[in-house]
Design a protein around this motif. Structure first.
Motif, PDB file in Angstrom:
ATOM      1  N   THR A 152       0.829  -1.210   0.000  1.00 58.99           N
ATOM      2  CA  THR A 152       0.000   0.000   0.000  1.00 58.99           C
ATOM      3  C   THR A 152       0.861   1.256   0.000  1.00 58.99           C
ATOM      4  O   THR A 152       2.045   1.229   0.378  1.00 58.99           O
ATOM      5  N   HIS A 153       0.208   2.358  -0.406  1.00 59.23           N
ATOM      6  CA  HIS A 153       0.827   3.674  -0.343  1.00 59.23           C
ATOM      7  C   HIS A 153      -0.263   4.670   0.044  1.00 59.23           C
ATOM      8  O   HIS A 153      -1.211   4.879  -0.708  1.00 59.23           O
ATOM      9  N   GLU A 154      -0.119   5.248   1.241  1.00 60.00           N
ATOM     10  CA  GLU A 154      -1.109   6.176   1.770  1.00 60.00           C
ATOM     11  C   GLU A 154      -2.512   5.584   1.735  1.00 60.00           C
ATOM     12  O   GLU A 154      -3.486   6.221   1.342  1.00 60.00           O
ATOM     13  N   GLY A 155      -2.612   4.331   2.072  1.00 58.42           N
ATOM     14  CA  GLY A 155      -3.901   3.659   2.144  1.00 58.42           C
ATOM     15  C   GLY A 155      -4.409   3.102   0.835  1.00 58.42           C
ATOM     16  O   GLY A 155      -5.450   2.431   0.798  1.00 58.42           O
ATOM     17  N   THR A 157      -3.921   0.729  -2.670  1.00 57.22           N
ATOM     18  CA  THR A 157      -3.233  -0.486  -3.107  1.00 57.22           C
ATOM     19  C   THR A 157      -2.860  -0.448  -4.583  1.00 57.22           C
ATOM     20  O   THR A 157      -2.362  -1.437  -5.124  1.00 57.22           O
ATOM     21  N   CYS A 158      -3.114   0.688  -5.245  1.00 52.71           N
ATOM     22  CA  CYS A 158      -2.786   0.814  -6.657  1.00 52.71           C
ATOM     23  C   CYS A 158      -2.576   2.283  -6.980  1.00 52.71           C
ATOM     24  O   CYS A 158      -2.806   3.149  -6.151  1.00 52.71           O
ATOM     25  N   GLY A 159      -2.111   2.532  -8.183  1.00 51.26           N
ATOM     26  CA  GLY A 159      -1.928   3.900  -8.646  1.00 51.26           C
ATOM     27  C   GLY A 159      -0.580   4.486  -8.325  1.00 51.26           C
ATOM     28  O   GLY A 159      -0.320   5.643  -8.639  1.00 51.26           O
ATOM     29  N   CYS A 160       0.340   3.733  -7.702  1.00 48.88           N
ATOM     30  CA  CYS A 160       1.700   4.214  -7.387  1.00 48.88           C
ATOM     31  C   CYS A 160       2.705   3.151  -7.824  1.00 48.88           C
ATOM     32  O   CYS A 160       2.357   1.975  -8.012  1.00 48.88           O
ATOM     33  N   LYS A 161       3.937   3.586  -8.005  1.00 54.89           N
ATOM     34  CA  LYS A 161       4.978   2.655  -8.425  1.00 54.89           C
ATOM     35  C   LYS A 161       5.464   1.815  -7.261  1.00 54.89           C
ATOM     36  O   LYS A 161       5.659   0.602  -7.403  1.00 54.89           O
ATOM     37  N   TRP A 162       5.698   2.494  -6.099  1.00 57.22           N
ATOM     38  CA  TRP A 162       6.239   1.790  -4.929  1.00 57.22           C
ATOM     39  C   TRP A 162       5.330   1.993  -3.714  1.00 57.22           C
ATOM     40  O   TRP A 162       4.723   3.048  -3.535  1.00 57.22           O
ATOM     41  N   GLY A 163       5.284   0.971  -2.886  1.00 57.38           N
ATOM     42  CA  GLY A 163       4.544   1.050  -1.634  1.00 57.38           C
ATOM     43  C   GLY A 163       5.298   0.319  -0.533  1.00 57.38           C
ATOM     44  O   GLY A 163       6.484   0.015  -0.663  1.00 57.38           O
ATOM     45  N   VAL A 164       4.597   0.022   0.552  1.00 59.22           N
ATOM     46  CA  VAL A 164       5.208  -0.644   1.714  1.00 59.22           C
ATOM     47  C   VAL A 164       4.295  -1.782   2.154  1.00 59.22           C
ATOM     48  O   VAL A 164       3.070  -1.650   2.158  1.00 59.22           O
ATOM     49  N   GLU A 165       4.892  -2.889   2.492  1.00 64.85           N
ATOM     50  CA  GLU A 165       4.137  -3.988   3.080  1.00 64.85           C
ATOM     51  C   GLU A 165       4.735  -4.324   4.451  1.00 64.85           C
ATOM     52  O   GLU A 165       5.933  -4.109   4.692  1.00 64.85           O
ATOM     53  N   THR A 166       3.927  -4.819   5.338  1.00 65.80           N
ATOM     54  CA  THR A 166       4.357  -5.076   6.723  1.00 65.80           C
ATOM     55  C   THR A 166       3.991  -6.493   7.131  1.00 65.80           C
ATOM     56  O   THR A 166       3.120  -7.133   6.545  1.00 65.80           O
ATOM     57  N   ARG A 167       4.699  -6.937   8.193  1.00 68.29           N
ATOM     58  CA  ARG A 167       4.331  -8.182   8.860  1.00 68.29           C
ATOM     59  C   ARG A 167       4.595  -8.012  10.356  1.00 68.29           C
ATOM     60  O   ARG A 167       5.432  -7.197  10.767  1.00 68.29           O
TER      61      ARG A 167
END
Length: 205
Positions: A152-155, A157-167
């Protein structure tokens, strides 16, 4: 002639009394030095009983035993108040600098670490040495990692090149002790997102 003999005997008697008084004075001076705060004192062994607020500290020098009355017990001892006499009792462990009771240490000597009232050269398993406090701190026992979350990126899940995932992972209940040092319980990493959102909408980061 009798007068001379009488004066000679008087002089000898005076010298003997002077010698005895000097010896008694020296003995009493040494006695007072060893008997500060004592109620009952022995010239050879020092204090036997102390005033109510003081502690009786007894130590050995070879086969001889000495007593001293002190306000606070020295390192390696703890105070025990009793009905007849307050005593300084030695900590059982020689690596303990101060203790709450004979078997429960509160501070260890150099090169030792404190853990649950005992002193260790090396901290037990599941604990970590804290050099600042010289204590062994409990370590958390974490559970397994969860699956990685959606990227995701700022909530979004699409529309951006890079995001962040967590565990994440949780601490096991039995090891979740107050003040325990825990390893990381959350991790994040960079991930690639779908540039195109459903419905044909296109956003760029």
């Amino acid at each position: 002639m009798l007068w001379i003999i009488f004066m000679l005997l008087l002089f000898i008697s005076s010298m003997e009394m002077l010698t005895q008084n000097r010896w008694k004075k020296q003995a009493s001076t040494g006695l007072l030095e060893n008997c500060t705060g004592c109620v009952l004192c022995s010239e050879d062994n020092g204090c036997i009983t102390c005033h109510h607020r003081l502690f009786l500290l007894i130590w050995r020098d070879g086969i001889r035993q000495y007593g001293m009355c002190v306000h606070t017990c020295p390192p390696g001892y703890f105070g025990v108040r009793g009905l007849e006499v307050n005593r300084c009792t030695k900590c059982r462990s020689p690596s303990c600098e101060s203790c709450f009771s004979r078997d429960f240490c509160m501070k260890c000597k150099d090169k030792f670490y404190l853990h649950k009232g005992q002193c260790f050269r090396q901290c037990p398993p599941s604990t970590a040495a804290q050099p600042g406090t010289r204590e062994c701190q409990e370590m958390c026992e974490p559970g397994p990692w969860s699956q990685w979350s959606a990227c995701t990126h700022e909530g979004r899940t699409c529309g951006c090149k890079w995001g962040v995932e967590t565990r994440v992972r949780e601490v096991l209940g039995a090891a979740q002790e107050e003040g325990a040092a825990c390893p990381a319980l959350l991790e994040t990493r960079k991930c690639r997102m779908r540039k195109h959102c459903p419905g044909g909408e296109h956003r760029t980061a």
